[in-house]
Write an enzyme that holds these catalytic residues in place. Sequence first.
Site, PDB file in Angstrom:
ATOM      1  CG  HIS A 179     129.448 121.644   6.922  1.00 41.07           C
ATOM      2  ND1 HIS A 179     129.072 122.155   8.144  1.00 41.07           N
ATOM      3  CD2 HIS A 179     129.565 122.714   6.103  1.00 41.07           C
ATOM      4  CE1 HIS A 179     128.964 123.465   8.064  1.00 41.07           C
ATOM      5  NE2 HIS A 179     129.262 123.839   6.835  1.00 41.07           N
ATOM      6  CG  ASP A 200     129.102 120.526  11.284  1.00 42.71           C
ATOM      7  OD1 ASP A 200     130.145 120.048  10.787  1.00 42.71           O
ATOM      8  OD2 ASP A 200     128.242 121.118  10.602  1.00 42.71           O
ATOM      9  CB  SER A 238     130.800 126.686   7.899  1.00 41.15           C
ATOM     10  OG  SER A 238     129.420 126.534   7.816  1.00 41.15           O
TER      11      SER A 238
END
Length: 720
Positions: free
Chosen positions: A88, A224, A656
């Site tokens: 992402h 991810d 992230s």
Amino acid sequence: MLQRIVKPVLLLVLVVLSTHTYATEGMWLPQLLSGLNEKEMKGMGMKISASDIYNINKGSLKDAIVSFGGFCTAEVISEQGLLLTNHHCGYDAIQKHSSLQNNFLENGFWAKTAVEELPNPGLFATFIVRIDDVTKAALQDVKPGMSERERQSAIDKRLNEIRQNARKESWQETLVKPFYEGNQYFLFVTETYRDVRLVGAPPSSIGKFGSDTDNWVWPRHTGDFSMFRIYAGKDGRPAPYSKDNVPLKPKYALSISLKGVKQNDFTMVMGFPGRTTEYLPSEGVKQTVEVLDAAKVEMRDAALKIMDGYMRKDAQIKIQYAAKFAGTANYWKKWKGEMLGVKQTNGIGRKLQYEATYRQLLETNPAWKQQYAGVLDSLNGYYQQIQPYAQTRDYFSELTKNVELFDVGDRLINFLNNVHERGEAQYETMRQQFLESMQPFYQNYNATVDHDVAVSLLALYAKGVPAQYAGTEFTQIWQENNKDSRLLADKLYATSGLTSMDKLKAFVQQPYNTVVAQMWTDPAARLVMAMRKGYVDNVSRPLADLQSNINNLQRTYMQAQMEVMRSKKTFYPDANSTLRVTYGKVDGYNPRDAIHYDFYTYLDGVMEKYIPGDYEFDVPARLIELYKKKDYGRYGVNGKMPVCFIASNHTTGGNSGSPALDASGHLIGLNFDRTWEGTMSDINYDPSICRNIMVDIRYVLFIIDKYAGCTRLIDEMKLL
Ligand code: ARG
Ligand code: GLU
């Protein structure tokens, strides 16, 4: 007899309990670990020392961590500058290289050779070379009694000087940021590489598996990750993109452990967390969850429900609104989790308890009393005063963000203001640019969906914002329409010139002065101008003044806490997009009565969630095949493929892509989310339910190696 047994057992229980109460809360500055945290980290099982994490004389862990484009974190995992981050985080880059013929989002992308690695203009990777405490120099001109503005300008002058005089190489840059609410200042010497190329990404059905349904949720089964590579000039220094650039030889590259983790194992996450507010007084926490989160969630609830309804009925709308839906849903869900978590752990009660202890201790020391008496009360008081303004701000911004027509109105006003500033002579060229910038917007715009969103949100806005803040113009329009949002919306969408590209073109094709005059006759433009005027007249000034008082008192309260509560707690600064270290332990949790969550997920769970053809839960055929054959190579354990795990590391947005490291500083996973109940950790960390979610590095390697067959990447990594 009983006594004799109970006592040792009780002792044992106490010992066990006390070894469990580690302070996993905190986002620590890497250069301060040796003084503040090293002992505790070692007590929790860390086998390396603070100087292996941060060292300015030799390569250390911090030299493998970069800020990825300023919004995520990434880490160097090979001697050839290979970078690992989340899917992402790489999403925009992957999307920009995608077309209908080569849909890398859908099918994944793997550069088979270095030549196939794809440049990404605008993307950068920033290393931290050194961090210095410059508090004294920054604050030397600050005098008691200065206003916030005077104080800031005295500091800014010094910061300029500090940055200019900083010892650094010619290709390096500097940055100074405030910490502990402005009580301390640190200088960062940085190195930014601007040739960062896309190397690999799994298909979205792996990298985004579970999509919005699973977002913020545990148990999770998302791979991810995506991979990039930093390129440098031939001298190894930052250089703009050139095909002659070479892969970066990093100061430090992470080694990768295939051993996995067990319950209670030490873990550490390093990265660039964006923003937290951990030192709010009780009124601030209360306001955040009971008023501001609640208002934003209410508005987005309504907008999402309408988008979802149309997306389910209409394939075209689904494509047009997928990204908008995901963007709106991400923080909507986070705020809901935050509200729930604070309630469930009695976060406000605990804050009040903390404040009671603080007040008691303050009383014990005359010097403290003299310096800090009343600070906490005034701060809480200012939070009460700012409430209606802050609430209006949030309603207003949610309304203009979610009703796209109002967003267009906003952009149009800004464009006309810009023309006004630069001179009407510029109108022709600026109009061209403005129209071009609006083109992509209308491609994904559906006025029917937007009309329905407007009907809902206008009603909520009028209900949530008292007339005295909404302003006379808005109130007049509202009354002209019998306070009926449907009546108003019907009129807006039937007659406004902003509902399509063609109409907008025709509208701004007119002379500048005509357009400006018609802004008050076009119903949508008029409404947006009325709301903006109401905001400027009634909200922005008091909001800014109160906020400045709050900032001032938050700073004093921070200083007070660091003195008064010193014996109770070690303080860490709120996140501010600078490099931090957080540490915790691998562990499950009990989110609700009778529910226990384990800390590991496996590929079996991916198959349990599998819905053929579904846009969130489809599984690629090749992955199913590998699952059926249990063909996991050296990455599986006992015939199972680990996918994700959780631990009590204190993380937030910006973390992230951060590496999860084991006790030896080896890479074991990649941070990408938090659990729903624990999203409150931005204001109220509680070790009982706050967990960060990581994808297991073995799943990442399995996908690269077994699924994609991109062994050249595996070969350049150091696997242990
Ligand atoms: N919740 C994560 C974060 O805050 C992931 C967001 C991207 N994923 C998504 N399904 N929207 O950034
Ligand atoms: N997904 C978040 C990010 O993009 C990390 C999750 C969190 O907020 O903890 O940074």
